[in-house]
Design a protein around this motif. Structure first.
Motif, short mmCIF file in Angstrom:
data_model
loop_
_atom_site.label_atom_id
_atom_site.label_comp_id
_atom_site.label_asym_id
_atom_site.label_seq_id
_atom_site.Cartn_x
_atom_site.Cartn_y
_atom_site.Cartn_z
N ILE A 130 5.16 -2.59 2.04
CA ILE A 130 4.18 -3.41 2.75
C ILE A 130 4.82 -4.57 3.49
N LEU A 131 6.10 -4.81 3.26
CA LEU A 131 6.80 -5.88 3.98
C LEU A 131 7.10 -5.46 5.42
N GLN A 132 6.87 -4.19 5.73
CA GLN A 132 7.08 -3.68 7.08
C GLN A 132 5.76 -3.10 7.58
N LYS A 133 5.50 -3.22 8.88
CA LYS A 133 4.24 -2.71 9.45
C LYS A 133 4.15 -1.20 9.22
N PRO A 134 3.16 -0.74 8.44
CA PRO A 134 3.09 0.68 8.11
C PRO A 134 2.28 1.49 9.12
N ARG A 135 2.38 2.82 8.98
CA ARG A 135 1.60 3.75 9.79
C ARG A 135 0.89 4.72 8.86
N LEU A 136 -0.28 5.18 9.28
CA LEU A 136 -1.01 6.15 8.49
C LEU A 136 -0.29 7.48 8.54
N ILE A 137 -0.06 8.10 7.39
CA ILE A 137 0.77 9.30 7.33
C ILE A 137 0.16 10.48 8.08
N THR A 138 -1.15 10.51 8.24
CA THR A 138 -1.80 11.64 8.90
C THR A 138 -1.88 11.51 10.41
N THR A 139 -1.84 10.30 10.94
CA THR A 139 -1.97 10.09 12.38
C THR A 139 -0.80 9.31 12.98
N PHE A 140 -0.04 8.65 12.13
CA PHE A 140 1.06 7.78 12.53
C PHE A 140 0.61 6.57 13.35
N GLY A 146 -1.12 -2.19 2.88
CA GLY A 146 -2.02 -1.94 1.78
C GLY A 146 -3.05 -0.86 2.05
N THR A 147 -3.08 -0.34 3.28
CA THR A 147 -4.03 0.73 3.61
C THR A 147 -3.69 2.00 2.84
N ASP A 148 -4.69 2.65 2.30
CA ASP A 148 -4.47 3.91 1.58
C ASP A 148 -3.88 4.94 2.53
N GLY A 149 -2.77 5.57 2.10
CA GLY A 149 -2.14 6.59 2.93
C GLY A 149 -1.14 6.05 3.94
N CYS A 194 5.82 11.52 -3.73
CA CYS A 194 5.44 10.26 -3.10
C CYS A 194 4.67 10.51 -1.79
N PHE A 195 5.15 11.46 -0.99
CA PHE A 195 4.43 11.80 0.24
C PHE A 195 3.07 12.42 -0.07
N MET A 196 3.01 13.20 -1.15
CA MET A 196 1.73 13.76 -1.56
C MET A 196 0.75 12.65 -1.90
N ASP A 197 1.23 11.60 -2.56
CA ASP A 197 0.41 10.45 -2.88
C ASP A 197 -0.17 9.84 -1.61
N SER A 198 0.67 9.70 -0.58
CA SER A 198 0.21 9.10 0.68
C SER A 198 -0.81 9.99 1.38
N ILE A 199 -0.56 11.30 1.36
CA ILE A 199 -1.50 12.24 2.00
C ILE A 199 -2.85 12.21 1.30
#
Length: 232
Positions: A130-140, A146-149, A194-199
Motif C-alpha cells: 500500500i506504500l505504492q499506488k496500486p492497480r486493480l488486478i482485473t482491470t489494471f 487498501g482496495t480489495d483486489g 497471493c494472486f488468487m487472493d487478489s483475484i
C-alpha cells in the motif's frame, strides 16, 4: 519417549508465553490468542516444533509488516492493529490441517508450506504494497491503497521475498530436506496463492459476496493445492 513428551510440554509453555506476548502487544485479541495456542499445541504433538516455528515465523513477519508505516495506514483508515480468531483461523486452519497429517505424507508437507507461503505473501504484499499506488488486478486501473483486489509491484516483490523466506526456513528447520524443492514449493505456491487472493478480492469481495476471511481461507487452500502438486 517420556523425555520427548517432557520436551514437548516445554514447548507448550513457550507457546503460552508467546501467546501472552502477542496479546499484550495487541497483535491478537483474546480469542485470536486462544485459537493460536490451541492450534499450536496440537501441531507440537502431531507434527513437531519445527512445523510450529514456521507458523510463528509467519506471525512475526506479519507483525512487522503490519506495524510498518503504522501512522500512514491509520491516516488512510486501513490499519489493522489487532487480529481476531477469524483472522487466525482463516489464515492458519489449512496449514494446521496439513501439519496434523503432513509428517506422514510428503505432498501434505508441500501443502503445509504452500499454505504458509500464501498467507505470508498475501500479508506482506497487502501491508507493504500500500506504500505504492496500486492497480486493480482485473482491470489494471489505478485504485486507492487498501482496495480489495489491488496489487502493486512493490507488494508483489515483497510477497515473493516472503515466500522465499518461508521456503528457506522450511529447509533449515528440516521440514523438507532439499532446499531447492522447498524454495520451489514456497515461491510457486505462495505467489499463485497471493494472486488468487487478489483475484477473489477484486471479483467477489468488492461485490460483498464473500468476506476478507473467506478470501484468505480460499487463497490458502489454493496455495496448499499448488504446494501439493509441486511436490510431484
Amino acid at each position: 519417549m517420556e523425555q520427548a513428551l517432557m520436551i514437548n510440554w516445554g514447548y507448550v509453555i513457550l507457546l503460552f508465553i508467546v501467546g501472552v506476548f502477542t496479546y499484550k502487544r495487541k497483535a491478537l485479541d483474546i480469542w485470536g490468542t486462544l485459537a493460536m495456542i490451541v492450534m499450536g499445541v496440537i501441531i507440537i504433538f502431531s507434527a513437531g516444533i519445527s512445523w510450529l516455528l514456521l507458523i510463528l515465523l509467519f506471525l512475526i513477519l506479519s507483525l512487522i509488516a503490519t506495524r510498518h508505516s503504522k501512522y500512514y495506514k491509520q491516516n488512510l483508515g486501513i490499519y489493522e492493529g489487532k487480529r481476531t480468531a477469524k483472522n487466525v483461523i482463516s489464515n492458519g486452519v489449512v496449514a494446521f490441517i496439513m501439519a496434523a497429517f503432513g509428517g506422514y505424507y510428503l505432498p501434505l508437507v508441500g501443502g503445509f508450506i504452500g499454505a504458509i507461503a500464501t498467507a505470508t505473501a498475501d500479508t506482506l504484499a497487502s501491508e507493504i504494497g500500500i506504500l505504492q499506488k496500486p492497480r486493480l488486478i482485473t482491470t489494471f486501473k489505478k485504485v486507492s491503497p487498501g482496495t480489495d483486489g489491488a496489487v502493486s509491484v512493490l507488494g508483489t516483490v515483497v510477497g515473493i521475498i516472503g515466500t522465499a523466506i518461508i521456503g528457506l526456513t522450511a529447509f533449515l528447520l528440516g521440514i523438507i530436506s532439499d532446499p531447492f524443492v522447498s524454495l520451489k514449493i514456497a515461491v510457486i505456491s505462495g505467489t499463485i496463492g497471493c494472486f488468487m487472493d487478489s483475484i477473489l478480492g477484486a471479483v467477489l469481495e468488492r461485490r460483498n459476496f464473500i468476506t476478507n476471511e473467506h478470501v484468505n481461507l480460499l487463497a490458502t487452500i489454493s496455495g496448499a493445492i499448488i504446494g501439493i502438486i509441486a511436490t510431484f
